[in-house]
Design a protein around this motif. Structure first.
Motif, PDB file in Angstrom:
ATOM      1  N   UNK B 106       2.375  -5.899  -2.431  1.00 54.12           N
ATOM      2  CA  UNK B 106       2.935  -4.547  -2.465  1.00 54.12           C
ATOM      3  C   UNK B 106       1.797  -3.704  -3.013  1.00 54.12           C
ATOM      4  N   UNK B 107       1.010  -3.161  -2.101  1.00 51.41           N
ATOM      5  CA  UNK B 107      -0.355  -2.748  -2.397  1.00 51.41           C
ATOM      6  C   UNK B 107      -0.530  -1.762  -3.554  1.00 51.41           C
ATOM      7  N   UNK B 108       0.167  -0.631  -3.491  1.00 51.28           N
ATOM      8  CA  UNK B 108      -0.121   0.422  -4.468  1.00 51.28           C
ATOM      9  C   UNK B 108       0.145  -0.046  -5.905  1.00 51.28           C
ATOM     10  N   UNK B 109       1.335  -0.629  -6.100  1.00 50.43           N
ATOM     11  CA  UNK B 109       1.684  -1.072  -7.459  1.00 50.43           C
ATOM     12  C   UNK B 109       0.818  -2.270  -7.880  1.00 50.43           C
ATOM     13  N   UNK B 110       0.491  -3.112  -6.933  1.00 51.54           N
ATOM     14  CA  UNK B 110      -0.298  -4.314  -7.245  1.00 51.54           C
ATOM     15  C   UNK B 110      -1.705  -3.924  -7.720  1.00 51.54           C
ATOM     16  N   UNK B 111      -2.344  -3.051  -6.962  1.00 51.68           N
ATOM     17  CA  UNK B 111      -3.715  -2.646  -7.329  1.00 51.68           C
ATOM     18  C   UNK B 111      -3.732  -1.909  -8.671  1.00 51.68           C
ATOM     19  N   UNK B 118     -11.948  -4.486  -8.594  1.00 54.90           N
ATOM     20  CA  UNK B 118     -12.695  -3.231  -8.684  1.00 54.90           C
ATOM     21  C   UNK B 118     -13.005  -2.712  -7.281  1.00 54.90           C
ATOM     22  N   UNK B 119     -12.570  -1.497  -7.051  1.00 58.64           N
ATOM     23  CA  UNK B 119     -12.649  -0.928  -5.697  1.00 58.64           C
ATOM     24  C   UNK B 119     -12.886   0.573  -5.829  1.00 58.64           C
ATOM     25  N   UNK B 120     -13.663   1.131  -4.930  1.00 59.07           N
ATOM     26  CA  UNK B 120     -13.935   2.575  -5.034  1.00 59.07           C
ATOM     27  C   UNK B 120     -12.685   3.359  -4.600  1.00 59.07           C
ATOM     28  N   UNK B 121     -12.598   4.588  -5.083  1.00 64.19           N
ATOM     29  CA  UNK B 121     -11.423   5.408  -4.770  1.00 64.19           C
ATOM     30  C   UNK B 121     -11.284   5.613  -3.259  1.00 64.19           C
ATOM     31  N   UNK B 122     -12.404   5.823  -2.587  1.00 63.98           N
ATOM     32  CA  UNK B 122     -12.386   6.044  -1.134  1.00 63.98           C
ATOM     33  C   UNK B 122     -11.876   4.813  -0.402  1.00 63.98           C
ATOM     34  N   UNK B 126      -8.444   4.268   1.857  1.00 62.96           N
ATOM     35  CA  UNK B 126      -8.543   3.751   3.233  1.00 62.96           C
ATOM     36  C   UNK B 126      -7.664   2.522   3.417  1.00 62.96           C
ATOM     37  N   UNK B 127      -7.641   1.661   2.393  1.00 65.49           N
ATOM     38  CA  UNK B 127      -6.824   0.446   2.471  1.00 65.49           C
ATOM     39  C   UNK B 127      -5.332   0.781   2.461  1.00 65.49           C
ATOM     40  N   UNK B 128      -4.949   1.708   1.547  1.00 58.13           N
ATOM     41  CA  UNK B 128      -3.523   2.022   1.403  1.00 58.13           C
ATOM     42  C   UNK B 128      -2.962   2.742   2.630  1.00 58.13           C
ATOM     43  N   UNK B 129      -3.845   3.464   3.325  1.00 60.30           N
ATOM     44  CA  UNK B 129      -3.403   4.313   4.434  1.00 60.30           C
ATOM     45  C   UNK B 129      -2.973   3.509   5.657  1.00 60.30           C
ATOM     46  N   UNK B 130      -3.548   2.379   5.882  1.00 60.33           N
ATOM     47  CA  UNK B 130      -3.380   1.693   7.180  1.00 60.33           C
ATOM     48  C   UNK B 130      -2.575   0.404   7.026  1.00 60.33           C
ATOM     49  N   UNK B 170     -13.652  -3.344   0.364  1.00 62.78           N
ATOM     50  CA  UNK B 170     -14.164  -4.567  -0.268  1.00 62.78           C
ATOM     51  C   UNK B 170     -14.074  -4.384  -1.778  1.00 62.78           C
ATOM     52  N   UNK B 171     -13.782  -5.472  -2.474  1.00 57.64           N
ATOM     53  CA  UNK B 171     -13.693  -5.360  -3.933  1.00 57.64           C
ATOM     54  C   UNK B 171     -14.725  -6.268  -4.594  1.00 57.64           C
TER      55      UNK B 171
END
Lengths: 232, 379
Positions: B106-111, B118-122, B126-130, B170-171
C-alpha cells in the motif's frame, strides 16, 4: 678455536664412583659400577671395548646426554651428574663437541648451516657466526663445500662437517662415538688426522670410543672397558 | 642462518606434504569463513527489522492473508499512528534463477513508514502516480542492467501469468542490511489483476512509543481473537527473525558442519606434524646434543605447526572474503553478507588453536625424547 697449547697435565674431567644401571622390570642390569677416571686437559684418549661393554654409556654420561645412577662427573669444577636436563643442555652447548658415528647432519641444511647450529644458541651476531663457521670448515678442509647439502658430500666429507660442527663453538671437550666406524680406511684416516691435529695443534681434549685398534693407536692413550670394568 | 631459517628449512623439507597440509587447512577455513558468514548474515537479517513497528499477520501463518477491513480497526487502537500493508509476490525475472524479493505494498502509507527506503521526491511522485509502476533497489538495477523508465516482465509463481511493470523509481537503502535488491509495486495492481481475490498478506503498524509495543500487540491480537481471521502481532524485528527461522535451524547445522570440519582438519594437521617429527627423531637428538633444551625443540615444532595453521587459515579466510566481494547470489535475500571482522578474528583464533593443538603432542614427544635412545634408534 683457542690458540695452540702444549698438552697440560691438569685434570679436566674427574669421574669418581660412577655407576650406571638400567632396570628391566624388577631386574637391575648393571652397565658399570664404581668407575674412577681422570681425563687431563689436552689428552687424546681412545676407549675400546666389545659391544655392550658400557663404553658408549660412559661417553654419553661424560657428554651430559645421560645421567649416572650414582657417582660424580666433575668437568672444570662442575658436577654435571647433579645437573637438571635443562642445565645439562646449556652446559653441553658451551662445553661439548660431539662427533657421531653416522655424522647426523641435518639433510635440509647446507654444510655451513649444519656447522652453524651450535652457534645459534650463543649471543654471536650473524657476521661473527659466519666467520666462526668458515674458520671451522677451513680447519677440516671444506671451505669450498660450505653451501653443499649433506647429500652432495661423501661420507668422509660429511664426517669432516660433523667435526667442524663439534669444534665450531670451541668446546671444552670433544667426544667421538666411533667417528670412523662408518668410513672407509682412507676417509677414516683423514678424520683421525684431523682429530690428531685438534689435539696436537690446538690442545683440544678428546675422548673417542672406537672398535678399531688402528684408530685407537692414533690416540695418545687407550683405555679398555669390558663387562663394566675400565682399565687404562 | 637463524632459528627462523631452521624452521623454514624444516617446513620445506617435504614441500608436497607441507603444501597439501596448508591447502587442506585453507579449504577448511574457507568453509568456516563461508559457513559462519551465512549464520552472521542470518543473524543480521533477523535484526534488520524495526522495534518501533509492529507486524500483524494471520495467526495461522504468514501464508494466510488478512481482511483489508482489519486496517481500520488497527488504526483505532490507541498508540497506533499509521497502518499499511504488504504482500509477498514471489515472481521471477526471465528464469527461476533470477529470483529476488518482490512486495506488493500500500504504497503511500508504506513509504511514509519506511525511512530505510531512500528515494528522491520526484521518483516518489512518479512511482505513486502509475498503477503498474515499480520501485526497485539500485542493486537490482545494477544486477540486471535495468534503467528507470524500462518495462520489465516478471513471471508469477503464486499469482500466475506474465506481469509487466514500468520501473519508475530506484531506492538506496539507508543501511546496507536493509538490502538494495528488493522490488516494490502497488497493491492495487495485484488486487485488480487477481480480480479482487487478494487481501493483505500482513499489516505494518507504526507506533507513537516503541516501548509500548508489547501492550499494543496484545491489544491488537485480543481485538481479533474471536474474528474470522485471528492475528498474531509482534515487532517487525521478531517477525523478521521468525521469517529467518523458516530456513530451518541453519545456525545449528552450520556449527555442526564447522565443528566436524575443524576436528577433521585438526587430525590431518596433527598427523602431519607427528609424521614430520617421527621422521626427524635423529635430527632432534642432534639439536639436543648441541645444546637445544627440551623446551626449545618443542618450541620449534609448535612454531612449525602454528605456521602451517596460520598460513592455511589466512589463505582460506582470504578466499572466503573474496567470494563475497562484489555481487553474489545471497545478497538478494541476505543483504550485506560477507566475512565480518568478527568472523576473521575468530578464524585466526581457531587457526591459532589448531596450530597449538596439532603441534602439542609432537612437541611433547620432541621434548621428552631421550637423546641416547633416539640415536640408538636411528643408528
Amino acid at each position: 678455536m683457542s690458540s695452540p697449547t702444549s698438552v697440560a697435565t691438569d685434570t679436566l674431567v674427574e669421574i669418581r664412583g660412577l655407576s650406571k644401571s638400567y632396570w628391566r622390570g624388577s631386574e637391575e642390569i648393571r652397565v658399570f659400577a664404581d668407575i674412577d677416571l681422570d681425563i687431563h686437559r689436552g689428552e687424546f684418549l681412545a676407549l675400546m671395548g666389545p659391544s655392550g661393554s658400557g663404553k658408549s654409556t660412559l661417553l654419553n654420561i661424560v657428554a651430559g646426554l645421560d645421567h649416572p645412577t650414582s657417582g660424580s662427573v666433575v668437568v672444570e669444577g662442575q658436577d654435571i651428574a647433579r645437573m637438571s636436563s635443562r642445565q645439562l643442555a646449556t652446559w653441553r652447548s658451551t662445553h661439548v663437541g660431539f662427533i657421531f658415528q653416522f655424522y647426523n647432519l641435518l639433510p635440509v641444511l647446507t654444510a655451513a648451516q649444519n656447522v652453524e647450529l651450535p652457534l645459534l644458541l650463543t649471543h654471536l651476531g650473524k657476521k661473527e657466526r659466519r666467520e666462526h663457521v668458515l674458520a671451522a670448515l677451513d680447519l677440516v678442509g671444506l671451505s669450498d663445500r660450505a653451501e653443499h647439502f649433506p647429500g652432495q658430500l661423501s661420507g668422509g666429507q660429511q664426517q669432516r662437517v660433523g667435526i667442524a660442527r663439534a669444534v665450531v663453538s670451541d668446546p671444552t671437550i670433544i667426544l667421538g662415538d666411533e667417528p670412523t666406524g662408518d668410513l672407509d680406511a682412507t676417509s677414516g684416516s683423514e678424520v683421525l688426522d684431523l682429530l690428531e691435529r685438534l689435539s696436537g695443534e690446538f690442545g683440544k681434549t678428546i675422548l673417542m670410543v672406537t672398535h678399531d685398534p688402528n684408530a685407537a693407536a692414533r690416540a695418545k692413550a687407550t683405555m679398555h672397558m669390558d663387562k663394566g670394568v675400565l682399565t687404562r | 642462518m637463524t632459528v627462523g631459517g631452521l624452521i623454514r628449512a624444516n617446513l620445506f623439507r617435504n614441500k608436497k606434504r607441507t603444501f597439501l597440509t596448508v591447502a587442506s587447512v585453507a579449504v577448511a577455513f574457507f568453509l568456516y569463513g563461508v559457513l559462519r558468514s551465512v549464520t552472521t548474515t542470518l543473524d543480521a537479517a533477523a535484526a534488520v527489522g524495526s522495534e518501533a513497528r509492529l507486524v500483524t499477520s494471520n495467526a495461522s501463518g504468514i501464508t494466510f492473508t488478512l481482511p483489508e477491513a482489519h486496517a481500520n480497526r488497527l488504526r483505532s487502537v490507541p498508540g497506533v499512528t499509521s497502518v499499511s500493508w504488504s504482500n509477498w509476490f514471489g515472481g521471477y525475472y526471465r528464469d527461476p534463477q533470477d529470483f529476488f524479493a518482490q512486495f506488493a505494498i500500500k504504497a503511500e502509507s508504506y513509504l511514509a513508514m519506511y525511512p530505510e527506503i531512500q528515494i528522491t521526491a520526484g521518483d516518489r511522485e512518479a512511482f505513486l502516480r502509475e498503477r503498474t509502476a515499480a520501485l526497485v533497489g539500485v542493486g537490482l538495477l545494477e544486477k540486471y542492467g535495468w534503467q528507470v523508465g524500462q518495462t520489465i516482465t516478471l513471471k508469477g509463481t503464486i499469482f500466475s501469468g506474465d506481469w509487466e511493470f514500468v520501473i519508475r523509481a530506484a531506492y538506496t537503502p539507508a543501511e546496507a542490511a536493509y538490502g538494495d535488491e528488493n522490488m516494490f509495486f502497488h497493491y492495487e495492481y495485484l488486487y485488480e489483476r487477481t480480480n479482487g481475490q487478494i487481501t493483505p498478506g500482513w499489516f505494518v503498524v507504526a507506533l507513537d512509543r516503541p516501548e509500548s509495543a508489547a501492550d499494543i500487540a496484545a491489544t491488537i491480537d485480543a481485538q481479533f481473537k474471536n474474528s474470522t481471521a485471528p492475528t498474531k502481532t509482534e515487532t517487525e524485528r521478531a517477525f523478521q527473525a521468525g521469517f529467518v527461522t523458516m530456513w530451518g535451524n541453519i545456525g545449528f547445522l552450520v556449527r555442526a558442519i564447522g565443528t566436524a570440519v575443524f576436528f577433521a582438519i585438526l587430525l590431518v594437521a596433527a598427523n602431519t606434524m607427528m609424521m614430520a617429527v617421527r621422521e626427524r627423531i635423529g635430527e632432534i637428538a642432534v639439536l639436543k646434543t648441541v645444546g637445544f633444551t627440551d623446551g626449545a625443540v618443542a618450541g620449534l615444532v609448535i612454531v612449525e605447526s602454528l605456521l602451517i595453521a596460520l598460513v592455511g587459515g589466512a589463505l582460506g579466510l582470504a578466499l572466503a572474503w573474496s567470494t563475497f566481494q562484489g555481487r553474489n547470489p545471497m545478497q538478494a535475500f541476505f543483504p550485506g553478507n560477507g566475512v565480518t571482522t568478527g568472523t576473521t578474528l575468530l578464524g585466526f583464533g581457531l587457526a591459532l588453536l589448531l596450530g597449538m593443538i596439532s603441534g602439542a603432542v609432537p612437541a611433547l614427544q620432541s621434548a621428552r625424547l631421550s637423546v641416547t635412545s633416539a640415536l640408538r634408534r636411528v643408528a
